[in-house]
Design a protein around this motif. Structure first.
Motif, PDB file in Angstrom:
ATOM      1  N   THR A 124       0.630  -1.202   0.113  1.00 57.64           N
ATOM      2  CA  THR A 124      -0.074  -0.063   0.113  1.00 57.64           C
ATOM      3  C   THR A 124       0.937   1.371  -0.095  1.00 57.64           C
ATOM      4  O   THR A 124       1.890   1.064   0.668  1.00 57.64           O
ATOM      5  CB  THR A 124      -0.672  -0.012   1.382  1.00 57.64           C
ATOM      6  N   PHE A 125       0.530   2.274  -0.788  1.00 59.09           N
ATOM      7  CA  PHE A 125       1.331   3.425  -1.048  1.00 59.09           C
ATOM      8  C   PHE A 125       0.411   4.724  -1.219  1.00 59.09           C
ATOM      9  O   PHE A 125      -0.809   4.585  -1.397  1.00 59.09           O
ATOM     10  CB  PHE A 125       2.389   3.241  -1.873  1.00 59.09           C
ATOM     11  N   CYS A 126       0.822   5.902  -1.006  1.00 53.87           N
ATOM     12  CA  CYS A 126       0.160   6.945  -1.319  1.00 53.87           C
ATOM     13  C   CYS A 126       1.054   7.888  -2.042  1.00 53.87           C
ATOM     14  O   CYS A 126       2.301   7.939  -1.855  1.00 53.87           O
ATOM     15  CB  CYS A 126      -0.316   7.776  -0.062  1.00 53.87           C
ATOM     16  N   LEU A 127       0.544   9.175  -2.298  1.00 51.52           N
ATOM     17  CA  LEU A 127       1.506  10.297  -2.861  1.00 51.52           C
ATOM     18  C   LEU A 127       2.074  11.024  -1.763  1.00 51.52           C
ATOM     19  O   LEU A 127       1.529  11.014  -0.708  1.00 51.52           O
ATOM     20  CB  LEU A 127       0.612  11.124  -3.942  1.00 51.52           C
ATOM     21  N   PRO A 128       3.322  11.307  -1.891  1.00 53.18           N
ATOM     22  CA  PRO A 128       4.010  12.211  -0.910  1.00 53.18           C
ATOM     23  C   PRO A 128       3.236  13.469  -0.675  1.00 53.18           C
ATOM     24  O   PRO A 128       3.459  14.059   0.643  1.00 53.18           O
ATOM     25  CB  PRO A 128       5.617  12.365  -1.552  1.00 53.18           C
ATOM     26  N   SER A 129       2.468  14.002  -1.667  1.00 52.79           N
ATOM     27  CA  SER A 129       1.912  15.313  -1.365  1.00 52.79           C
ATOM     28  C   SER A 129       0.687  15.106  -0.278  1.00 52.79           C
ATOM     29  O   SER A 129       0.246  15.859   0.307  1.00 52.79           O
ATOM     30  CB  SER A 129       1.282  16.152  -2.610  1.00 52.79           C
ATOM     31  N   ASP A 130       0.233  13.751  -0.210  1.00 51.05           N
ATOM     32  CA  ASP A 130      -0.904  13.580   0.773  1.00 51.05           C
ATOM     33  C   ASP A 130      -0.506  13.148   2.163  1.00 51.05           C
ATOM     34  O   ASP A 130      -0.249  11.998   2.560  1.00 51.05           O
ATOM     35  CB  ASP A 130      -1.631  12.217   0.444  1.00 51.05           C
ATOM     36  N   LYS A 131      -0.121  14.262   2.900  1.00 51.90           N
ATOM     37  CA  LYS A 131       0.724  14.255   4.278  1.00 51.90           C
ATOM     38  C   LYS A 131      -0.335  13.392   5.199  1.00 51.90           C
ATOM     39  O   LYS A 131       0.225  12.866   6.146  1.00 51.90           O
ATOM     40  CB  LYS A 131       0.859  15.524   4.792  1.00 51.90           C
ATOM     41  N   GLU A 132      -1.811  13.608   4.910  1.00 52.27           N
ATOM     42  CA  GLU A 132      -2.480  12.897   6.117  1.00 52.27           C
ATOM     43  C   GLU A 132      -2.737  11.449   5.784  1.00 52.27           C
ATOM     44  O   GLU A 132      -3.666  10.592   6.271  1.00 52.27           O
ATOM     45  CB  GLU A 132      -3.995  13.464   6.012  1.00 52.27           C
ATOM     46  N   ARG A 133      -2.147  11.010   4.401  1.00 52.51           N
ATOM     47  CA  ARG A 133      -2.561   9.611   3.811  1.00 52.51           C
ATOM     48  C   ARG A 133      -3.869   9.413   3.779  1.00 52.51           C
ATOM     49  O   ARG A 133      -4.567   8.169   4.237  1.00 52.51           O
ATOM     50  CB  ARG A 133      -1.828   8.612   5.046  1.00 52.51           C
ATOM     51  N   THR A 134      -4.903  10.349   3.352  1.00 49.34           N
ATOM     52  CA  THR A 134      -6.126   9.877   3.093  1.00 49.34           C
ATOM     53  C   THR A 134      -6.557   9.350   1.953  1.00 49.34           C
ATOM     54  O   THR A 134      -7.715   8.461   1.781  1.00 49.34           O
ATOM     55  CB  THR A 134      -6.848  11.338   2.763  1.00 49.34           C
ATOM     56  N   ILE A 135      -5.820   9.203   0.755  1.00 53.14           N
ATOM     57  CA  ILE A 135      -6.035   8.533  -0.505  1.00 53.14           C
ATOM     58  C   ILE A 135      -4.981   7.403  -0.770  1.00 53.14           C
ATOM     59  O   ILE A 135      -3.857   8.036  -0.886  1.00 53.14           O
ATOM     60  CB  ILE A 135      -6.290   9.546  -1.695  1.00 53.14           C
ATOM     61  N   SER A 136      -5.228   6.207  -0.583  1.00 60.24           N
ATOM     62  CA  SER A 136      -4.139   5.412  -0.673  1.00 60.24           C
ATOM     63  C   SER A 136      -4.457   4.181  -1.963  1.00 60.24           C
ATOM     64  O   SER A 136      -5.578   4.085  -2.427  1.00 60.24           O
ATOM     65  CB  SER A 136      -3.935   4.601   0.546  1.00 60.24           C
ATOM     66  N   LEU A 174      -4.179   7.843  -8.493  1.00 60.21           N
ATOM     67  CA  LEU A 174      -4.117   8.524  -7.212  1.00 60.21           C
ATOM     68  C   LEU A 174      -4.169  10.020  -7.468  1.00 60.21           C
ATOM     69  O   LEU A 174      -4.869  10.607  -6.693  1.00 60.21           O
ATOM     70  CB  LEU A 174      -2.565   8.283  -6.450  1.00 60.21           C
ATOM     71  N   GLU A 175      -3.595  10.655  -8.345  1.00 60.66           N
ATOM     72  CA  GLU A 175      -3.705  12.104  -8.880  1.00 60.66           C
ATOM     73  C   GLU A 175      -5.080  12.715  -9.141  1.00 60.66           C
ATOM     74  O   GLU A 175      -5.631  13.577  -8.612  1.00 60.66           O
ATOM     75  CB  GLU A 175      -2.803  12.472  -9.966  1.00 60.66           C
ATOM     76  N   GLN A 176      -5.783  11.664 -10.055  1.00 65.47           N
ATOM     77  CA  GLN A 176      -7.183  11.948 -10.340  1.00 65.47           C
ATOM     78  C   GLN A 176      -7.974  11.958  -9.171  1.00 65.47           C
ATOM     79  O   GLN A 176      -9.125  12.703  -9.026  1.00 65.47           O
ATOM     80  CB  GLN A 176      -7.537  11.096 -11.491  1.00 65.47           C
ATOM     81  N   LEU A 177      -7.636  10.807  -8.351  1.00 64.10           N
ATOM     82  CA  LEU A 177      -8.763  10.733  -7.221  1.00 64.10           C
ATOM     83  C   LEU A 177      -8.858  11.795  -6.199  1.00 64.10           C
ATOM     84  O   LEU A 177      -9.432  12.289  -5.308  1.00 64.10           O
ATOM     85  CB  LEU A 177      -8.630   9.447  -6.536  1.00 64.10           C
ATOM     86  N   GLN A 178      -7.623  12.529  -6.223  1.00 69.72           N
ATOM     87  CA  GLN A 178      -7.482  13.794  -5.202  1.00 69.72           C
ATOM     88  C   GLN A 178      -8.747  14.936  -5.367  1.00 69.72           C
ATOM     89  O   GLN A 178      -9.062  15.333  -4.456  1.00 69.72           O
ATOM     90  CB  GLN A 178      -6.281  14.627  -5.758  1.00 69.72           C
ATOM     91  N   ARG A 179      -9.167  14.846  -6.862  1.00 73.38           N
ATOM     92  CA  ARG A 179     -10.349  15.558  -6.770  1.00 73.38           C
ATOM     93  C   ARG A 179     -11.364  15.462  -6.171  1.00 73.38           C
ATOM     94  O   ARG A 179     -12.487  16.285  -6.287  1.00 73.38           O
ATOM     95  CB  ARG A 179     -10.478  15.779  -8.714  1.00 73.38           C
ATOM     96  N   PHE A 180     -11.723  14.042  -6.198  1.00 74.18           N
ATOM     97  CA  PHE A 180     -12.981  13.723  -5.410  1.00 74.18           C
ATOM     98  C   PHE A 180     -12.580  13.445  -3.727  1.00 74.18           C
ATOM     99  O   PHE A 180     -13.848  13.078  -3.356  1.00 74.18           O
ATOM    100  CB  PHE A 180     -13.351  12.181  -6.038  1.00 74.18           C
ATOM    101  N   TYR A 181     -11.772  13.896  -3.312  1.00 74.02           N
ATOM    102  CA  TYR A 181     -11.545  13.785  -1.684  1.00 74.02           C
ATOM    103  C   TYR A 181     -12.734  14.602  -1.255  1.00 74.02           C
ATOM    104  O   TYR A 181     -12.961  15.702  -1.463  1.00 74.02           O
ATOM    105  CB  TYR A 181     -10.396  14.564  -1.502  1.00 74.02           C
TER     106      TYR A 181
END
Length: 174
Positions: free
Chosen positions: A48-60, A165-172
């Protein structure tokens, strides 16, 4: 000498590709599980991983590779047919509205194509408050086993995961 199974070979390539991105700072690995289930004699590897910009690890993103008893026996007993593994890519993110699922599916179909099986499962804590978030678990399945000759495909899927992961940021929390 130990002769690695298809599972071992695919797992090694997957793990190496993901950890290379982690070392390069493009992702952050948050979990890894390598399970042997002795009750059903199956193996499952999940990273499991997330983007480094996602500090809260909300989207993985989690990548799961699995081999069941029939597949393992087919390989070890050298039965007819090709031994293979099952592969699934999963994404997890909080959303607020059920209607967001159709937007997410459209975005992921643009990345992964129309032939992929995309399944979304919403979860929430009880009692559910109207303002509370659902956890959306999105699973992308390929509808067929993967084989050792698909090793290059496994590595080529990594950019699709990053793009997702980048596209899913829009739907957070949308």
């Amino acid at each position: 000498m130990f002769d690695p199974t298809v599972f071992d070979n695919l797992k090694t390539v997957l793990e190496g590709a993901v950890y290379d991105l982690d070392l390069a700072g493009e992702i952050v690995v948050t979990d890894r599980r390598d399970m042997v289930d002795l009750a059903s004699f199956s193996r499952t590897y999940t990273i499991t991983f997330c983007l480094p910009s996602d500090k809260e690890r909300t989207i993985s993103c989690s990548v799961r590779l699995a081999m069941n008893l029939e597949q393992i026996a087919q390989e070890l007993l050298q039965c007819s047919g090709r031994p293979g593994c099952e592969l699934a890519v999963m994404f997890f993110l909080p959303i607020r509205r059920y209607a967001t699922c159709s937007l997410i599916e459209s975005a992921l179909r643009r990345i992964w194509g129309e032939k992929r099986i995309i399944r979304q499962t919403l979860r929430h804590d009880f009692p559910h408050e109207p303002s509370a978030c659902y956890t959306n678990e999105i699973t992308i399945e390929f509808g067929r086993p993967i084989y050792e000759e698909n090793i290059d495909d496994l590595q080529e899927m990594i950019p699709y995961m990053l793009d997702s992961l980048e596209q899913l940021q829009r739907f957070y929390q949308m």
